[in-house]
Every structure is written in C-alpha cells, then in structure tokens.
Design a protein around this motif. Structure first.
Motif, short mmCIF file in Angstrom:
data_model
loop_
_atom_site.label_atom_id
_atom_site.label_comp_id
_atom_site.label_asym_id
_atom_site.label_seq_id
_atom_site.Cartn_x
_atom_site.Cartn_y
_atom_site.Cartn_z
N LEU A 44 8.42 -14.27 -9.73
CA LEU A 44 7.32 -13.31 -9.67
C LEU A 44 7.76 -12.03 -8.98
O LEU A 44 7.52 -10.93 -9.48
CB LEU A 44 6.14 -13.92 -8.91
CG LEU A 44 5.02 -12.90 -8.68
CD1 LEU A 44 4.17 -12.78 -9.93
CD2 LEU A 44 4.18 -13.25 -7.48
N ILE A 45 8.43 -12.18 -7.84
CA ILE A 45 8.84 -10.99 -7.09
C ILE A 45 9.80 -10.14 -7.93
O ILE A 45 9.73 -8.92 -7.90
CB ILE A 45 9.47 -11.38 -5.73
CG1 ILE A 45 8.39 -11.99 -4.83
CG2 ILE A 45 10.11 -10.18 -5.05
CD1 ILE A 45 8.91 -12.53 -3.51
N GLY A 46 10.66 -10.81 -8.70
CA GLY A 46 11.56 -10.07 -9.59
C GLY A 46 10.78 -9.20 -10.56
O GLY A 46 11.08 -8.02 -10.75
N GLY A 47 9.76 -9.78 -11.18
CA GLY A 47 8.94 -9.02 -12.12
C GLY A 47 8.21 -7.88 -11.43
O GLY A 47 8.19 -6.75 -11.91
N VAL A 48 7.64 -8.19 -10.26
CA VAL A 48 6.92 -7.17 -9.50
C VAL A 48 7.87 -6.05 -9.10
O VAL A 48 7.54 -4.86 -9.19
CB VAL A 48 6.27 -7.79 -8.24
CG1 VAL A 48 5.74 -6.73 -7.31
CG2 VAL A 48 5.15 -8.74 -8.64
N ALA A 49 9.08 -6.43 -8.68
CA ALA A 49 10.06 -5.42 -8.25
C ALA A 49 10.42 -4.52 -9.43
O ALA A 49 10.49 -3.29 -9.28
CB ALA A 49 11.31 -6.10 -7.69
N GLY A 50 10.63 -5.11 -10.60
CA GLY A 50 10.94 -4.30 -11.77
C GLY A 50 9.83 -3.28 -12.01
O GLY A 50 10.08 -2.11 -12.29
N HIS A 51 8.61 -3.75 -11.86
CA HIS A 51 7.44 -2.92 -12.05
C HIS A 51 7.40 -1.78 -11.02
O HIS A 51 7.20 -0.62 -11.37
CB HIS A 51 6.22 -3.81 -11.87
CG HIS A 51 4.99 -3.25 -12.46
ND1 HIS A 51 4.83 -3.13 -13.82
CD2 HIS A 51 3.87 -2.78 -11.88
CE1 HIS A 51 3.64 -2.59 -14.04
NE2 HIS A 51 3.05 -2.37 -12.89
N ILE A 52 7.60 -2.12 -9.78
CA ILE A 52 7.50 -1.14 -8.69
C ILE A 52 8.62 -0.12 -8.76
O ILE A 52 8.39 1.09 -8.70
CB ILE A 52 7.57 -1.86 -7.33
CG1 ILE A 52 6.29 -2.62 -7.06
CG2 ILE A 52 7.83 -0.85 -6.22
CD1 ILE A 52 6.31 -3.38 -5.77
N PHE A 53 9.86 -0.61 -8.89
CA PHE A 53 10.98 0.32 -8.87
C PHE A 53 11.08 1.08 -10.18
O PHE A 53 11.73 2.11 -10.27
CB PHE A 53 12.28 -0.42 -8.57
CG PHE A 53 12.31 -0.98 -7.18
CD1 PHE A 53 12.08 -0.17 -6.09
CD2 PHE A 53 12.55 -2.34 -6.98
CE1 PHE A 53 12.09 -0.68 -4.81
CE2 PHE A 53 12.57 -2.86 -5.70
CZ PHE A 53 12.33 -2.04 -4.62
N GLY A 54 10.43 0.55 -11.21
CA GLY A 54 10.37 1.30 -12.45
C GLY A 54 9.42 2.49 -12.32
O GLY A 54 9.19 3.20 -13.29
N GLY A 55 8.88 2.67 -11.14
CA GLY A 55 8.01 3.83 -10.91
C GLY A 55 6.57 3.41 -11.01
O GLY A 55 6.06 3.13 -12.09
N ALA A 56 5.90 3.36 -9.86
CA ALA A 56 4.48 3.03 -9.86
C ALA A 56 3.76 4.32 -10.25
O ALA A 56 3.45 5.16 -9.41
CB ALA A 56 4.05 2.54 -8.49
#
Ligand code: ADP
Ligand code: MG
Lengths: 338, 267
Positions: free
Chosen positions: A267-279
């Motif tokens: 989950l954190i991996g997916g969230v991180a991708g989302h966050i670092f992909g630019g919120a």
C-alpha cells in the motif's frame, strides 16, 4: 544471478515499455482533448500567416504521426523537448521542481507511516473495543473526505482563524529569497546556508501541506495495518510466542507486525507513487512549486512537451516505487528471498 | 501419596455464540498430572483435549468462556493470576509443543533466533550465549549440523525436523517443570513419528519432566505413558494408570476406544 539483481533487471526491463506506452497515450490524448495551443500564443487579431508561423515554431505544423516520430526520436536521445510556456527545456523545468515535490512527499508520507502503522496496531490488538472503533471511525473519515477539502479546512483553521501558521504561498514567505540550491530540499539547504531563521520559515510553510498529506495517507495505512495485524495475530506462531512467555509488546511488534507488514508495504508503495508523482490538487492549493502544479499548468496551457515530460517522470516513479516494494518484500519475508 | 504438580479441577466452559449464549464444550473436566509422570490424554477429535491444555497456559481461543473450575499449579489457581503473573508461568514453568511445528514457528525469523530470544527471556545473558544454547539444544534433539540449521528459517525445515526444534525450544530452552505436548506426531511420517516419540520420552526422563501427552495413538500410550486420561464430548470419562486402563477399563467408552485401536483386552 543473485535474486536482487534479477529483480532489478526485471523492473528496469519494464521501465521502457511502460514509459513508452504511457507517453504515447498522453501524446495523442493531449492533442485530441486539449485545446489548440496556437490560440494561446497568437494575438487575437493574428493573421492566418502568423498563425501558421506560430504553428511551425511550436512544431505543430506537421501531421500528427510525424510530430510523434520527431518527439520519440528526440526522447531516445534524452531530449524531452521545450516547454511552450516557460520556453526552457522540459528536463530543466522538471529538475527545478522535483525537490519541492519530494520534500513535501517525504514529510507527508513519513507522518502518515509514523502515525498510521501504530494506530493500525493499536486498533488490531484492541479489536472490537473502543480504541478500534475510534481508529476505524477516524480513518473512515480520512478515506471519505477529499484531500483538497482537508487542506482547505486546515488552512482555514490554522491560518485564517488562529493565524498560527503562514498562508498557502509556497515553500517560503513571499519576498524571501531561497538559499542557493544544494540539494533542493529547503529544510536542508537553509541549514547548509547557515540560516536557521529561514529553516524555521520553511518548516512553517511545509507544516500544513505536509499535515494534509499525512492525514490522508494515514487513513489507508492504518486500515490496512489493522486488517493485516488482525490476521497475523490469529496465527499459530503468535500463540507459540505467547505460550513461551513473551510480553504482549514483543508478541505484537516483533512477531505480529513484522509478519503483517507485506500488505502495508504494498500500500505504501502505491501511495508513494501517487504522492511523489505530484499531488496535483494539493500543490495547487498550497501554491507549492512542485511537479503536480507544473503538470496542472501544462494541461491548462496545452503545453504538450511539459505534460509528456511529467507523465514520463510519473511512470518512472511508479516503476521505482514498485521496485522498492519488491526489495522490501525480500528483506521482510525470507520465503520470498529464495 | 504425593501431590499433583498440576490439578485441573472441574473446568467448564464453552464458546460464545453469535446470539450471545455459550455453547458448552468442557463439562467439569478434572484430572491430575503427577510429578515425574508421563500422562496421556486420549479421546476422539473434538472431545476438548486441546482446549483444556490451552486453558492451562491461558492461550485458549478468545471466544472461549470459562463457566467454572480451577487449575491448580504449585498450590496456585492459574485461572486467578493476572497477566504479569501468568507470563512468569508460561514457558518458564509450563511449556507446550504444538501439532504443526512449522506453522507454530514464526516464518520471518530463523529457528535459532526464535530459540535464542526465548532463552534470553527466561535466562538472560548475551545474544551470543543464547544462540550457543540454541545450537546446543538443536544438537541434543539430534538435528544434524545444528549451527547451519539454526541459521535457517522454519520453511526450510521438514515437518519432523521442525518438530524436533519445537521440542528443543519447549523442553530444553524453556526448561519447564511441566511440558504439554498436543499431538506432537500427528501429520508426520509414520517412521518419523516413532523417532519423535522416542526423543520425547528420553528428554522427559533425562530432564525429570512432568509431561502431558495429548495423542490419538494408543499404541504409543501403552508403550510410554504412566497414566491415562480418557476424554469424550468435553468430559473426562475415566482416569487411571496405563496398566489399569489397558487391562481393566471400567467404562464402556474406554473399551470401545481400545477395541477400535485393536489394543488392550478384547471385549
Ligand atoms: N475457536 C473455536 N470456536 C468455536 N469452537 C471451537 C473452537 N475451538 C474448538 N472448538 C470446539 O471445542 C471443542 C473441543 O475442541 P478441542 O479441544 O480442540 O478438541 P480436541 O480434543 O480434538 O483437541 C470442539 O467441539 C470444537 O469444535
Ligand atoms: Mg486437539
């Protein structure tokens, strides 16, 4: 071949097709759905000849597939093209804005993990008692409320009403010059420049967007941790650990949590991708000069190269996030190591 | 007459149902474990053998509700102890070997590490020293290459090897006075079952352990145990010395059990 190397190679192998696929879709979708940028750059009374000239200058005169081939062949040489709106190479733009997104993302994600995981554990070990209901209730709210709404409420409470924290104007107060770029991380560069006053300003600017990000990531992390812990706590080895006389703390954290971590890491991996992909929305609300804001501006101004550059960055980031998840899997679970 | 080391006294209870009521499963279960003896608990699946044993350590399933009874150990009622006092009993005084040893060990830690952790918990000392004791214990249960095995994870062990390690943990690392073994050989190859039983009996004799062996295998009971408790449908049907039970069973249920296993006197 060592399993770790094999894993990295396999992921790297996927980078190219994923990035190519995503950028191709973006290339055509942007040109079909976004407006014609010529209108944005031409004066209202421009003649057809001037328009044609602008189209040539923007590289939009050729047939779509020719543009595509030009773009891809430049891309293969590492050239992401020029941004229409900043008139600079897209690569330079991305590089300039990357640290803002990373700094916000790291801070927010750290808050989310440091609060979310313990809350999940507390809920799991108090299953069906009040701490569990409390955590479940609060995180349900966190999941249901949109991020921008939480951001706006925080701004309203802590800036507008209480005035404890500065307004949403970016990484430093208006009129304050940033220190020279060393890492690009404001909290590091201000210290490196020997400016604790600036460091404190930067921290206050970061507080609300990071808290917003932290609150919204905390909720899913706590819920997945809880569910995974509840399952782990029912295993035979937990009963053994208890029977051997270990304290609850050891049973829960050493024996339970370690086993419960795999879904949490995913989950954190997916969230991180989302966050670092630019919120995207979050950066806009807080005037945060990161990649999300850049992407939004690119869409706004039909800045094709900028948009495609951002999309390539984001897909690389997802692949990287999954690689990190895979590596963590191997560290956490010896059964995956073989 | 010597006093029992552990005395289960009219233990009753059941499982909390969805309707809030309690479905009874244990009905005034009473039996004694005499010091130094190997006592067998036999009876068909579902008769409450495991539940009784788990209750001794306070590790019964959370939905189990006790409705009465006591479990006396060294003069104290274990059921009245608080969590901290119970922890001083678990492992250190009463230890347990479970059926599926591979599942009973934590998959993410090496077997040696798990044993060393428990050693330090009960005896203190350095990590290095604890690991040496773990390796020594693995050697004593006749696991070949104990140094290498200690560095392996449970999934790298066969079922039989894992059960040896579990026995080393429960008996040699914990050094309890009472060892409970809940169907320690069920699910293993027949040839390995015999080896494991030999090992258990040998360790109990060497360590002077009092042991409670829950098993289906009446042949093993006849060969190795001193006393037998027969359970059926949540009750103790009959208790007695092994000789009594096998030669002069008093209860029809015991006779049926013996007949089904083709041991003991024909009825
Ligand atoms: N977690 C549980 N929830 C409900 N019933 C259970 C649970 N565990 C055991 N039981 C019931 O309790 C009874 C006794 O089980 P147990 O002590 O495991 O029997 P055994 O003699 O085979 O070891 C059985 O009827 C079983 O169905
Ligand atoms: Mg059982």
């Amino acid at each position: 071949m060592p399993p770790l190397l094999r894993l990295i190679l396999r992921r790297v192998f996927w980078v190219l097709p994923v990035a190519l696929g995503v950028v191709t879709i973006t290339f055509f979708a942007a040109r079909v759905f976004a407006g014609d940028p010529t209108e944005l750059y031409a004066p209202p009374d421009a003649t057809d000849a001037l328009r044609a000239l602008i189209r040539i200058r923007l590289g939009l005169a050729d047939p779509l597939w020719v543009q595509y081939i030009h773009y891809i062949s430049a891309l293969l040489r590492g050239d992401l093209g020029m941004s229409f709106s900043t008139n600079r190479p897209v690569l330079i733009d991305l590089w300039d804005r990357l640290p803002a997104t990373l700094e916000l993302g790291f801070t927010g994600l750290t808050i989310g993990i440091l609060l979310g995981v313990p809350l999940g554990v507390i809920a799991a070990v108090n299953r069906e008692r009040w701490p569990d209901f409390l955590v479940r209730g609060v995180t349900l709210g966190g999941m249901a409320l949109p991020q921008f709404w939480i951001g706006l409420v925080l701004i309203w409470v802590f800036f507008v009403t209480l005035n404890w924290l500065p307004g949403p104007v970016g990484r430093l107060p208006v009129g304050i010059d940033p220190p020279s770029r060393l890492t690009g991380f404001m909290l590091i560069d201000t210290l490196a420049a020997g400016r604790p006053d600036l460091w404190f300003m930067a921290l206050k600017q970061l507080a609300l967007p990071a808290a917003t990000l932290g609150l919204t990531t905390l909720a899913p992390i706590a819920r997945v941790t809880r569910a995974s812990m509840v399952e782990a706590l029912q295993s035979d080895y937990i009963r053994t650990a208890t029977a051997m006389g270990h304290t609850n703390r050891t049973v829960w954290f050493r024996h339970g949590l370690r086993n419960a971590l795999l879904p949490v890491v995913t989950l954190i991996g997916g969230v991180a991708g989302h966050i670092f992909g630019g919120a995207v929305l979050l950066e806009s609300i807080f005037g945060w000069p990161g990649l999300g804001q850049y992407a939004l501006q690119a869409i706004d101004s039909s800045d094709f190269a900028a948009l495609q550059g951002f999309v390539i960055y984001a897909s690389l980031l997802y692949v990287l996030a999954f690689l990190v998840v895979d590596i963590l899997y191997m560290l956490i679970d010896p059964r995956i190591r073989q | 007459m010597t006093a029992a080391l552990l005395s289960i006294d009219r233990l009753s209870g059941g499982f909390l149902g969805a309707d809030g009521g309690i479905a009874p499963v244990l009905d005034a279960v009473s039996y004694d474990l005499m010091p130094g003896q190997l006592t067998a608990v036999v009876g068909e699946t579902g008769s409450g053998k495991s539940l009784t044993a788990l209750s001794v350590l306070g590790i019964q399933p959370p939905a189990f509700r006790r409705t009465g009874g006591r479990i006396l150990f060294g003069g104290r009622d274990l059921l009245s102890l608080d969590a901290a006092a119970m922890r001083t009993i678990r492992g250190a005084r009463i230890s347990i070997v479970f059926q599926d040893a591979r599942a009973a060990m934590n998959p993410v830690f090496t077997v040696g590490r798990q044993m060393a952790d428990v050693f330090r918990l009960h005896h203190g000392g350095s990590a290095r020293h604890a690991m040496d004791r773990a390796i020594e214990a693995l050697g004593r249960v006749r696991i070949p290459e104990p140094e290498r095995r200690a560095r392996q994870y449970p999934h790298e062990f066969s079922g039989g090897m894992a059960q040896r390690a579990m026995i080393a943990l429960a008996a040699l690392i914990c050094q309890p006075s009472l060892l409970i073994l809940d169907e320690p050989t069920t699910g293993l190859d027949v040839t390995i079952q015999a080896d494991i039983m030999t090992l258990i009996v040998e360790l109990c004799r060497d360590q002077g352990l009092t042991a409670c062996l829950i098993t289906h295998d009446l042949g093993v009971v006849a060969e190795t145990c001193d006393a037998v408790v027969v359970m059926h449908a949540g009750r103790v049907v009959e208790t007695g010395s092994t000789e009594q039970i096998f030669t002069a069973p008093a209860e029809p249920y015991t006779r049926r059990l013996l007949a089904a296993s083709q041991l003991g006197e024909p009825v």
